[in-house]
Design a protein around this motif. Structure first.
Motif, short mmCIF file in Angstrom:
data_model
loop_
_atom_site.label_atom_id
_atom_site.label_comp_id
_atom_site.label_asym_id
_atom_site.label_seq_id
_atom_site.Cartn_x
_atom_site.Cartn_y
_atom_site.Cartn_z
N ALA A 172 -1.32 30.80 18.51
CA ALA A 172 -1.12 31.06 17.08
C ALA A 172 0.13 31.90 16.86
O ALA A 172 0.93 31.64 15.94
N ARG A 173 0.33 32.91 17.72
CA ARG A 173 1.54 33.73 17.59
C ARG A 173 2.79 32.89 17.83
O ARG A 173 3.81 33.06 17.15
N LEU A 174 2.73 32.00 18.82
CA LEU A 174 3.88 31.14 19.10
C LEU A 174 4.23 30.26 17.90
O LEU A 174 5.40 29.95 17.66
N LEU A 175 3.21 29.87 17.15
CA LEU A 175 3.42 28.97 16.02
C LEU A 175 3.65 29.70 14.70
O LEU A 175 3.83 29.08 13.66
N GLY A 176 3.66 31.03 14.76
CA GLY A 176 3.86 31.81 13.55
C GLY A 176 2.65 31.85 12.64
O GLY A 176 2.77 32.10 11.44
N LEU A 177 1.46 31.62 13.22
CA LEU A 177 0.23 31.62 12.44
C LEU A 177 -0.42 33.00 12.51
O LEU A 177 -0.21 33.75 13.47
N PRO A 178 -1.24 33.36 11.53
CA PRO A 178 -1.80 34.71 11.48
C PRO A 178 -2.92 34.94 12.49
O PRO A 178 -3.49 34.00 13.04
N TYR A 179 -3.22 36.21 12.70
CA TYR A 179 -4.35 36.64 13.53
C TYR A 179 -5.58 36.77 12.63
O TYR A 179 -5.45 37.19 11.48
N PRO A 180 -6.77 36.39 13.10
CA PRO A 180 -7.09 35.83 14.42
C PRO A 180 -6.67 34.37 14.53
O PRO A 180 -6.73 33.61 13.56
N GLY A 181 -6.27 33.98 15.74
CA GLY A 181 -5.68 32.68 15.94
C GLY A 181 -6.64 31.51 15.85
O GLY A 181 -6.24 30.42 15.44
N GLY A 182 -7.91 31.71 16.21
CA GLY A 182 -8.85 30.60 16.21
C GLY A 182 -9.00 29.93 14.85
O GLY A 182 -8.76 28.72 14.72
N PRO A 183 -9.38 30.68 13.81
CA PRO A 183 -9.50 30.06 12.49
C PRO A 183 -8.18 29.52 11.96
O PRO A 183 -8.15 28.46 11.32
N ALA A 184 -7.06 30.20 12.27
CA ALA A 184 -5.75 29.76 11.78
C ALA A 184 -5.36 28.42 12.39
O ALA A 184 -4.87 27.52 11.70
N ILE A 185 -5.55 28.28 13.69
CA ILE A 185 -5.21 27.01 14.35
C ILE A 185 -6.15 25.90 13.88
O ILE A 185 -5.72 24.77 13.65
N GLU A 186 -7.43 26.21 13.73
CA GLU A 186 -8.37 25.18 13.28
C GLU A 186 -7.98 24.65 11.90
O GLU A 186 -8.00 23.44 11.66
N ARG A 187 -7.63 25.55 10.99
CA ARG A 187 -7.21 25.12 9.64
C ARG A 187 -5.94 24.27 9.71
O ARG A 187 -5.84 23.22 9.07
N THR A 188 -4.98 24.74 10.48
CA THR A 188 -3.69 24.04 10.57
C THR A 188 -3.85 22.68 11.24
O THR A 188 -3.20 21.70 10.86
N ALA A 189 -4.73 22.60 12.23
CA ALA A 189 -4.93 21.35 12.99
C ALA A 189 -5.48 20.22 12.14
O ALA A 189 -5.29 19.05 12.48
N ARG A 190 -6.13 20.55 11.04
CA ARG A 190 -6.71 19.50 10.19
C ARG A 190 -5.63 18.58 9.61
O ARG A 190 -5.92 17.43 9.25
N ASP A 191 -4.41 19.07 9.50
CA ASP A 191 -3.31 18.27 8.95
C ASP A 191 -2.43 17.66 10.05
O ASP A 191 -1.38 17.10 9.74
N GLY A 192 -2.85 17.78 11.30
CA GLY A 192 -2.02 17.30 12.40
C GLY A 192 -2.68 16.20 13.20
O GLY A 192 -3.84 15.83 12.98
N SER A 193 -1.92 15.68 14.17
CA SER A 193 -2.40 14.62 15.06
C SER A 193 -2.73 15.22 16.42
O SER A 193 -1.89 15.87 17.05
N ALA A 194 -3.95 14.95 16.89
CA ALA A 194 -4.38 15.48 18.18
C ALA A 194 -3.73 14.76 19.35
O ALA A 194 -3.86 15.20 20.50
N THR A 195 -3.04 13.66 19.08
CA THR A 195 -2.39 12.90 20.16
C THR A 195 -0.87 13.00 20.11
O THR A 195 -0.18 12.31 20.85
N ALA A 196 -0.34 13.83 19.24
CA ALA A 196 1.12 13.96 19.11
C ALA A 196 1.74 14.53 20.39
O ALA A 196 2.85 14.16 20.78
#
Length: 357
Positions: free
Chosen positions: A173-197
């Motif tokens: 999350a820090r590498l991607l510029g997302l806020p702490y805590p990283g788990g919820p931030a990545i989960e929210r962001t991942a909803r708009d992305g491709s898991a196979t990219a």
């Protein structure tokens, strides 16, 4: 009827709860420190211990008030003894000692990981639990697969050899510029992305039950930084736009990273359940709140999957009180000489009692 007061202070939540007979929650109070640590991008130990000192008396009083009981109604005090941050553990353990000594109550030291396991006993269930079960404990500091053959009977089948899953989430999350805590931030962001990219590595995907997420974190770093890689972001800081490649789609990276973590967690846990004849598969700990993990485990598990409600995924004292109840029933007691165990491994209650002698 046995009423346990639980106290939790292993990391960055100050918790107190009152639980009856190991499964009925009368109160469960948690004072979170997320806002305090967000500026650092992770838990700052000294800040955490001071915040526990400031909060613990009020949290315990509120737990007793919410439950409608007094210390005179409490049969024992259960407190997290480890693993965790030393300074944070000291606050909870010393406070629990004071209560136990002042009121003449039994004192029960509880393993924090065992607490996460017993969060599953605080959930209404349609069918009784029949052992053996396999539990995946995933949090910011721990990733372990545990075979449970009875109350307080544990065999750790595998664990992380470097970063835990939750820790990897925070770092990515820090590498991607997302806020702490990283788990919820990545989960929210991942909803708009491709898991196979991106095809990120699934380390230690062969035999065995151990995990490794450090290489995955490094793979994400290499994917998002340009070839003329500048300095890595300082702790608590995310990558600036100039430090990230222009062609990076952050939701795609988040989704691909999450898929890599979930694949490994699910594959190993399902295989453990199959190979050890588990009747059920459990997920517990902070990362058990991740919906992608829950969905994948439920879809691929050959046996029923149990997960705690969202409010019991994070560190809390109700789970410590529940675990403490079963230790109390087994005759487990600690005295005023009890010390903290910051690196305490999860062991069966009989082994813990032998070690204490």
């Amino acid at each position: 009827m046995t009423t346990i007061l639980g106290i939790e202070s292993s990391c960055d939540e100050t918790g107190a709860a009152v639980v009856v007979d190991g499964h009925t929650i009368l109160s469960n109070v948690v004072a979170s420190q997320i806002d305090l640590h967000a500026q650092y991008g992770g838990v700052f130990p000294e800040v955490a211990s001071r915040a526990h000192i400031e909060a613990i008396s009020a949290v315990v009083r509120q737990a007793l008030d919410d439950a409608g009981v007094t210390l005179g109604d409490i049969d024992a005090v259960a407190v997290t003894r480890g693993p965790g941050l030393a300074g944070s553990l000291l606050v909870g353990v010393n406070y629990a000692k004071g209560l136990a000594l002042g009121r003449g109550l039994p004192l029960v030291g509880v393993n924090h990981l065992e607490g996460h396991v017993y969060s599953l006993w605080l959930v209404e269930r349609d069918t009784p639990i029949v052992f053996p079960v396999v539990c995946l404990i995933v949090s910011g500091g721990h990733s372990e697969i545990v075979l449970i053959t009875g109350h307080g009977e544990y065999t750790v089948l595998g664990s992380t050899i470097d970063d835990a899953a939750g820790e990897a989430y925070d770092k990515v999350a820090r590498l991607l510029g997302l806020p702490y805590p990283g788990g919820p931030a990545i989960e929210r962001t991942a909803r708009d992305g491709s898991a196979t990219a991106y095809h990120f590595p699934r380390a230690l995907s062969g035999d065995g039950y151990n995990f490794s997420f450090s290489g995955l974190k490094t793979a994400v770093l290499r994917a998002v930084q340009p070839p003329h890689e500048g300095p890595r972001p300082a702790k608590g800081e995310g990558m600036t736009s100039s430090q990230r490649r222009d062609d990076i789609n952050v939701p795609d990276v988040a989704a691909s990273f999450q898929a890599a973590v979930v694949d490994v967690l699910v594959d190993k846990t399902v295989r453990a359940a199959q190979e050890h004849g588990a009747t059920e598969l459990w997920i517990a700990g902070g990362v058990s709140a991740n919906q992608a993990l829950r969905a994948a485990m439920t879809e691929r598990s050959p046996v029923p999957v149990r997960v705690p409600p969202m409010k019991l995924c994070v560190d809390n004292a109700a789970m410590i009180a529940a675990a403490g109840y079963f230790r109390y029933l087994h005759g487990y007691r600690d005295d005023q000489a009890m010390d903290i165990l910051p690196m305490w491994p999860l062991v069966s209650i009989k082994d813990a009692m032998t070690q204490a002698e």
